[in-house]
Design an enzyme around this catalytic site. Structure first.
Site, PDB file in Angstrom:
ATOM      1  N   ASN A 252       0.839  -1.213   0.000  1.00 22.56           N
ATOM      2  CA  ASN A 252       0.000   0.000   0.000  1.00 22.56           C
ATOM      3  C   ASN A 252       0.867   1.253   0.000  1.00 22.56           C
ATOM      4  O   ASN A 252       0.582   2.224  -0.717  1.00 22.56           O
ATOM      5  CB  ASN A 252      -0.887   0.055   1.253  1.00 22.56           C
ATOM      6  N   GLU A 375       4.323  -4.010  -8.310  1.00 22.73           N
ATOM      7  CA  GLU A 375       3.423  -3.465  -7.283  1.00 22.73           C
ATOM      8  C   GLU A 375       1.965  -3.722  -7.620  1.00 22.73           C
ATOM      9  O   GLU A 375       1.090  -2.915  -7.308  1.00 22.73           O
ATOM     10  CB  GLU A 375       3.651  -1.959  -7.096  1.00 22.73           C
ATOM     11  N   ASP A 379      -4.091  -5.213 -14.281  1.00 29.31           N
ATOM     12  CA  ASP A 379      -5.221  -6.153 -14.132  1.00 29.31           C
ATOM     13  C   ASP A 379      -5.558  -6.346 -12.654  1.00 29.31           C
ATOM     14  O   ASP A 379      -6.735  -6.326 -12.270  1.00 29.31           O
ATOM     15  CB  ASP A 379      -4.872  -7.526 -14.725  1.00 29.31           C
TER      16      ASP A 379
HETATM   17  P1  TGC Z   1      -6.743 -11.708   0.431  1.00 27.79           P
HETATM   18  O1  TGC Z   1      -7.280 -13.058   0.806  1.00 27.79           O
HETATM   19  O2  TGC Z   1      -7.639 -10.697  -0.161  1.00 27.79           O
HETATM   20  O3  TGC Z   1      -6.046 -11.047   1.738  1.00 27.79           O
HETATM   21  C1  TGC Z   1      -5.109 -11.749   2.514  1.00 27.79           C
HETATM   22  C2  TGC Z   1      -4.869 -10.915   3.772  1.00 27.79           C
HETATM   23  O4  TGC Z   1      -4.296  -9.634   3.401  1.00 27.79           O
HETATM   24  C3  TGC Z   1      -5.206  -8.575   3.748  1.00 27.79           C
HETATM   25  N1  TGC Z   1      -5.140  -7.597   2.656  1.00 27.79           N
HETATM   26  C4  TGC Z   1      -4.517  -6.426   2.785  1.00 27.79           C
HETATM   27  N2  TGC Z   1      -3.905  -5.861   3.846  1.00 27.79           N
HETATM   28  C5  TGC Z   1      -3.356  -4.648   3.663  1.00 27.79           C
HETATM   29  N3  TGC Z   1      -3.394  -4.015   2.474  1.00 27.79           N
HETATM   30  C6  TGC Z   1      -3.993  -4.541   1.385  1.00 27.79           C
HETATM   31  N4  TGC Z   1      -3.984  -3.894   0.215  1.00 27.79           N
HETATM   32  C7  TGC Z   1      -4.581  -5.816   1.517  1.00 27.79           C
HETATM   33  N5  TGC Z   1      -5.244  -6.646   0.662  1.00 27.79           N
HETATM   34  C8  TGC Z   1      -5.579  -7.729   1.382  1.00 27.79           C
HETATM   35  C9  TGC Z   1      -6.555  -9.224   3.926  1.00 27.79           C
HETATM   36  O5  TGC Z   1      -7.372  -8.472   4.783  1.00 27.79           O
HETATM   37  C10 TGC Z   1      -6.158 -10.559   4.531  1.00 27.79           C
HETATM   38  O6  TGC Z   1      -5.784 -10.307   5.868  1.00 27.79           O
HETATM   39  P2  TGC Z   1      -6.010 -11.424   7.035  1.00 27.79           P
HETATM   40  O7  TGC Z   1      -5.526 -10.756   8.267  1.00 27.79           O
HETATM   41  O8  TGC Z   1      -7.467 -11.740   7.018  1.00 27.79           O
HETATM   42  O9  TGC Z   1      -5.156 -12.600   6.651  1.00 27.79           O
HETATM   43  O10 TGC Z   1      -5.479 -11.928  -0.481  1.00 27.79           O
HETATM   44  P3  TGC Z   1      -5.371 -12.658  -1.900  1.00 27.79           P
HETATM   45  O11 TGC Z   1      -4.428 -13.798  -1.752  1.00 27.79           O
HETATM   46  O12 TGC Z   1      -6.745 -12.928  -2.442  1.00 27.79           O
HETATM   47  O13 TGC Z   1      -4.633 -11.562  -2.770  1.00 27.79           O
HETATM   48  C11 TGC Z   1      -5.210 -10.322  -3.038  1.00 27.79           C
HETATM   49  C12 TGC Z   1      -4.369  -9.568  -4.087  1.00 27.79           C
HETATM   50  C13 TGC Z   1      -4.390 -10.295  -5.413  1.00 27.79           C
HETATM   51  C14 TGC Z   1      -4.992  -8.191  -4.253  1.00 27.79           C
HETATM   52  C15 TGC Z   1      -2.928  -9.434  -3.602  1.00 27.79           C
HETATM   53  O14 TGC Z   1      -2.303 -10.614  -3.434  1.00 27.79           O
HETATM   54  C16 TGC Z   1      -2.083  -8.565  -4.513  1.00 27.79           C
HETATM   55  O15 TGC Z   1      -2.056  -7.357  -4.323  1.00 27.79           O
HETATM   56  N6  TGC Z   1      -1.299  -9.129  -5.503  1.00 27.79           N
HETATM   57  C17 TGC Z   1      -0.319  -8.378  -6.246  1.00 27.79           C
HETATM   58  C18 TGC Z   1       1.062  -8.701  -5.721  1.00 27.79           C
HETATM   59  C19 TGC Z   1       1.985  -7.532  -5.804  1.00 27.79           C
HETATM   60  O16 TGC Z   1       1.604  -6.388  -5.938  1.00 27.79           O
HETATM   61  N7  TGC Z   1       3.274  -7.788  -5.665  1.00 27.79           N
HETATM   62  C20 TGC Z   1       4.240  -6.731  -5.577  1.00 27.79           C
HETATM   63  C21 TGC Z   1       5.579  -7.247  -5.099  1.00 27.79           C
HETATM   64  S1  TGC Z   1       6.691  -5.976  -4.567  1.00 27.79           S
HETATM   65  C22 TGC Z   1       7.094  -5.121  -5.945  1.00 27.79           C
HETATM   66  O17 TGC Z   1       6.595  -5.315  -6.991  1.00 27.79           O
HETATM   67  C23 TGC Z   1       8.125  -4.055  -5.773  1.00 27.79           C
HETATM   68  S2  TGC Z   1       8.439  -3.213  -7.241  1.00 27.79           S
HETATM   69  C24 TGC Z   1       9.632  -2.099  -6.871  1.00 27.79           C
HETATM   70  C25 TGC Z   1       9.082  -0.713  -6.603  1.00 27.79           C
HETATM   71  O18 TGC Z   1       8.121  -0.556  -5.834  1.00 27.79           O
HETATM   72  O19 TGC Z   1       9.587   0.248  -7.142  1.00 27.79           O
HETATM   73  P1  FAD Z   2       1.843 -12.961 -13.216  1.00 34.90           P
HETATM   74  O1  FAD Z   2       1.262 -12.891 -11.869  1.00 34.90           O
HETATM   75  O2  FAD Z   2       2.284 -14.281 -13.727  1.00 34.90           O
HETATM   76  O3  FAD Z   2       0.819 -12.315 -14.251  1.00 34.90           O
HETATM   77  C1  FAD Z   2       0.925 -12.518 -15.673  1.00 34.90           C
HETATM   78  C2  FAD Z   2      -0.298 -11.862 -16.317  1.00 34.90           C
HETATM   79  O4  FAD Z   2      -1.500 -12.491 -15.837  1.00 34.90           O
HETATM   80  C3  FAD Z   2      -0.430 -10.374 -15.963  1.00 34.90           C
HETATM   81  O5  FAD Z   2      -0.896  -9.667 -17.083  1.00 34.90           O
HETATM   82  C4  FAD Z   2      -1.474 -10.368 -14.867  1.00 34.90           C
HETATM   83  O6  FAD Z   2      -2.182  -9.141 -14.778  1.00 34.90           O
HETATM   84  C5  FAD Z   2      -2.372 -11.509 -15.307  1.00 34.90           C
HETATM   85  N1  FAD Z   2      -3.152 -12.095 -14.212  1.00 34.90           N
HETATM   86  C6  FAD Z   2      -2.692 -12.680 -13.081  1.00 34.90           C
HETATM   87  N2  FAD Z   2      -3.716 -13.077 -12.294  1.00 34.90           N
HETATM   88  C7  FAD Z   2      -4.852 -12.722 -12.943  1.00 34.90           C
HETATM   89  C8  FAD Z   2      -6.247 -12.843 -12.637  1.00 34.90           C
HETATM   90  N3  FAD Z   2      -6.681 -13.407 -11.513  1.00 34.90           N
HETATM   91  N4  FAD Z   2      -7.135 -12.382 -13.534  1.00 34.90           N
HETATM   92  C9  FAD Z   2      -6.718 -11.800 -14.685  1.00 34.90           C
HETATM   93  N5  FAD Z   2      -5.423 -11.658 -15.033  1.00 34.90           N
HETATM   94  C10 FAD Z   2      -4.498 -12.103 -14.154  1.00 34.90           C
HETATM   95  N6  FAD Z   2       8.686  -8.121  -6.603  1.00 34.90           N
HETATM   96  C11 FAD Z   2       9.115  -8.095  -5.303  1.00 34.90           C
HETATM   97  O7  FAD Z   2       8.653  -8.871  -4.464  1.00 34.90           O
HETATM   98  N7  FAD Z   2      10.067  -7.194  -4.916  1.00 34.90           N
HETATM   99  C12 FAD Z   2      10.628  -6.313  -5.788  1.00 34.90           C
HETATM  100  O8  FAD Z   2      11.484  -5.508  -5.379  1.00 34.90           O
HETATM  101  C13 FAD Z   2      10.213  -6.340  -7.154  1.00 34.90           C
HETATM  102  N8  FAD Z   2      10.789  -5.508  -8.055  1.00 34.90           N
HETATM  103  C14 FAD Z   2      10.461  -5.635  -9.387  1.00 34.90           C
HETATM  104  C15 FAD Z   2      11.169  -4.882 -10.343  1.00 34.90           C
HETATM  105  C16 FAD Z   2      10.872  -5.030 -11.690  1.00 34.90           C
HETATM  106  C17 FAD Z   2      11.657  -4.270 -12.696  1.00 34.90           C
HETATM  107  C18 FAD Z   2       9.836  -5.897 -12.102  1.00 34.90           C
HETATM  108  C19 FAD Z   2       9.478  -6.019 -13.553  1.00 34.90           C
HETATM  109  C20 FAD Z   2       9.129  -6.635 -11.167  1.00 34.90           C
HETATM  110  C21 FAD Z   2       9.449  -6.531  -9.806  1.00 34.90           C
HETATM  111  N9  FAD Z   2       8.805  -7.314  -8.831  1.00 34.90           N
HETATM  112  C22 FAD Z   2       9.213  -7.287  -7.525  1.00 34.90           C
HETATM  113  C23 FAD Z   2       7.844  -8.345  -9.258  1.00 34.90           C
HETATM  114  C24 FAD Z   2       6.463  -7.797  -9.570  1.00 34.90           C
HETATM  115  O9  FAD Z   2       5.787  -7.408  -8.396  1.00 34.90           O
HETATM  116  C25 FAD Z   2       5.686  -8.897 -10.315  1.00 34.90           C
HETATM  117  O10 FAD Z   2       6.275  -9.009 -11.593  1.00 34.90           O
HETATM  118  C26 FAD Z   2       4.205  -8.593 -10.432  1.00 34.90           C
HETATM  119  O11 FAD Z   2       3.575  -8.666  -9.165  1.00 34.90           O
HETATM  120  C27 FAD Z   2       3.475  -9.537 -11.415  1.00 34.90           C
HETATM  121  O12 FAD Z   2       3.828 -10.858 -11.173  1.00 34.90           O
HETATM  122  P2  FAD Z   2       4.302 -11.826 -12.403  1.00 34.90           P
HETATM  123  O13 FAD Z   2       5.382 -11.113 -13.136  1.00 34.90           O
HETATM  124  O14 FAD Z   2       4.617 -13.151 -11.799  1.00 34.90           O
HETATM  125  O15 FAD Z   2       3.062 -11.929 -13.349  1.00 34.90           O
END
Ligand code: TGC
Ligand code: FAD
Length: 396
Positions: A252, A375, A379
């Site tokens: 968040n 992040e 989608d």
């Molecule tokens: P779900 O069953 O909905 O929730 C599980 C637990 O988490 C709580 N929760 C949240 N809490 C705080 N903030 C939120 N936004 C929350 N969303 C859900 C929820 O209340 C529950 O809590 P509890 O206590 O009951 O256990 O979870 P789900 O498995 O269905 O997943 C929901 C979903 C798909 C939205 C979530 O997994 C998601 O956001 N997926 C995307 C993953 C993602 O964004 N990865 C990023 C990795 S880090 C990164 O990319 C760094 S990039 C570098 C940079 O920032 O520059």
């Molecule tokens: P996937 O989850 O495999 O998704 C593939 C495609 O399917 C996407 O288009 C997605 O939108 C779609 N999709 C998935 N689920 C659904 C659904 N239910 N319905 C419809 N469409 C769906 N992660 C970290 O933890 N820490 C970091 O510091 C970090 N840094 C990053 C830096 C870079 C440059 C990049 C590119 C990524 C980084 N990430 C990091 C990872 C990033 O958070 C993931 O790439 C991102 O969350 C998507 O996961 P994925 O690549 O496995 O795609």
């Protein structure tokens, strides 16, 4: 030049058409201006080369720590404790320089530091946060895995109890700052649910390998983390949370920063296109004097202003403690998509120069392809908003 110039007089300023500056406090403007000067002096002249060479200078974290932007919105432990709006303005200026620089700051402050600040013990906070705020200690945040990105609940990394400590096994993928980091916050499944672990880089069994061949976010380190029987003491676990709520609360914070940052990348592209359109002549006049290019410029200006206003609105909500995760999702979805559109349009205004690193536009455009994916993909955020609108969860 044919036609009349409208640059003088009391009309709106191209760089702040809607006078959004007027909505900021003096302190917010000061912070914004300080970060903008840093970016103009230390990032903009060099970042094209960093991008081309796929590197980030080793001294940058220390410089950003000196600037005071690492964990700036956190209270105590050497952090500045600014408002969320001030932090957002800093993200905007940093990303106007390059998304990789804002990423470094996001991952350090909003992910690694926030995880410790929000869910760590007092000892963990005192041990790690002051050095991280100063940029002498770099952090990374390992949530994503090769087979679990959008769905972090499917993570395979496991932590099991071993006497009074823990043993971790697994892999994390696409981890920003991974090979730069002195410490990794790693999320692993335990028998109680997902938990966060603070892993110093020199822990036996832990290694980081840089990911190469990226065509986006090249001025940023991205790595794979390998955890092979990594033994950690009991005090390495973040005690405050045993649920995905832990990492998602950190996301968040970082997503909020991206709402602002995307507006900065868009502004940089718009400004480059506007400048170019006034200098470049075709058919005997500046291309900025043609209806088609003015339409592009007007649309870009509109999107930049709209994105900035949306970011400011979310900032004010966050400072009032009223900002909800689905609202952050709407902001990230809207502003990153808008920035991509602005970047693609600006790239066309620059013609052939639009593909050159001599100009900032293609760098931003390529970077935004990562920003729209990390992040939470566009989608994922659409589905979060859709779920909030309908009450029906569509992920599964
Ligand atoms: P779900 O069953 O909905 O929730 C599980 C637990 O988490 C709580 N929760 C949240 N809490 C705080 N903030 C939120 N936004 C929350 N969303 C859900 C929820 O209340 C529950 O809590 P509890 O206590 O009951 O256990 O979870 P789900 O498995 O269905 O997943 C929901 C979903 C798909 C939205 C979530 O997994 C998601 O956001 N997926 C995307 C993953 C993602 O964004 N990865 C990023 C990795 S880090 C990164 O990319 C760094 S990039 C570098 C940079 O920032 O520059
Ligand atoms: P996937 O989850 O495999 O998704 C593939 C495609 O399917 C996407 O288009 C997605 O939108 C779609 N999709 C998935 N689920 C659904 C659904 N239910 N319905 C419809 N469409 C769906 N992660 C970290 O933890 N820490 C970091 O510091 C970090 N840094 C990053 C830096 C870079 C440059 C990049 C590119 C990524 C980084 N990430 C990091 C990872 C990033 O958070 C993931 O790439 C991102 O969350 C998507 O996961 P994925 O690549 O496995 O795609």
């Amino acid at each position: 030049m044919s036609g009349k110039s409208n640059s003088g007089g009391s009309g709106p300023r191209p760089e702040d058409f809607l006078d959004i500056d007027h909505q900021l406090s003096d302190e917010e403007r000061d912070i914004r201006d300080t970060v903008r000067s840093f970016v103009d002096d230390r990032v903009v002249p060099y970042v094209g080369d960093w991008f081309e060479e796929a590197r980030i200078p080793a001294e940058l974290p220390g410089q950003l720590g000196g600037l005071g932007v690492l964990g700036m919105h956190l209270e105590g432990y050497g952090c500045a404790g600014t408002s969320a709006t001030a932090y957002g303005l800093a993200c905007l200026e940093l990303e106007a320089g390059d998304s990789g620089v804002r990423s470094l700051v996001s991952v350090q402050g909003s992910l690694a530091m926030y995880a410790i600040w929000r869910w760590g013990s007092e000892e963990q906070k005192n041990h790690w946060l002051p050095g991280m705020a100063a940029g002498t200690t770099v952090g990374c945040f390992g949530l994503t895995e090769p087979d679990a990105g959008s769905d972090p609940g499917a993570m395979r990394t496991r932590a099991r109890r071993d006497g009074s400590g823990w043993v971790l096994n697994g892999r994390k993928m696409w981890i920003t700052n991974g090979t730069l980091a002195d410490v990794a916050v790693v999320w692993a499944m335990t028998e109680d649910g997902p938990r966060g672990f603070v892993v110093p880089r020199d822990t036996p069994g832990f290694s980081a390998r840089e990911i190469h061949k990226k065509l986006s976010l090249r001025a940023s380190v991205t790595a794979e983390l390998v955890l092979d029987d990594v033994r950690l003491p009991d005090d390495a676990v973040l005690p405050g949370v045993t649920s995905l709520r832990g990492p998602l609360s950190c996301l968040n914070e970082a997503r909020y920063g991206i709402v602002w940052g995307a507006a900065g990348a868009a502004r940089a592209c718009f400004e480059a296109a506007l400048r170019y359109s006034m200098e470049r002549e075709a058919f005997g006049k500046p291309i900025g004097g043609t209806q088609l290019q003015q339409q592009k410029l007007a649309t870009m200006a509109l999107e930049v202003n709209r994105a900035t206003l949306l970011a400011l609105h979310l900032g004010r909500l966050k400072d009032a403690d009223r900002l909800r995760p689905a609202q952050i999702s709407m902001g990230k979805l809207a502003n990153v998509n808008a920035a991509l559109e602005v970047a693609r349009s600006a790239r066309q205004v620059l013609g052939a120069n639009g593909i050159s690193l001599e100009y900032p536009v293609i760098r931003h455009m390529n970077n935004l392809e990562s920003v729209v994916t990390y992040e939470g993909t566009a989608d994922v955020h659409a589905l979060v908003v859709g779920g909030a609108l309908t009450g029906i969860q569509a992920f599964r």
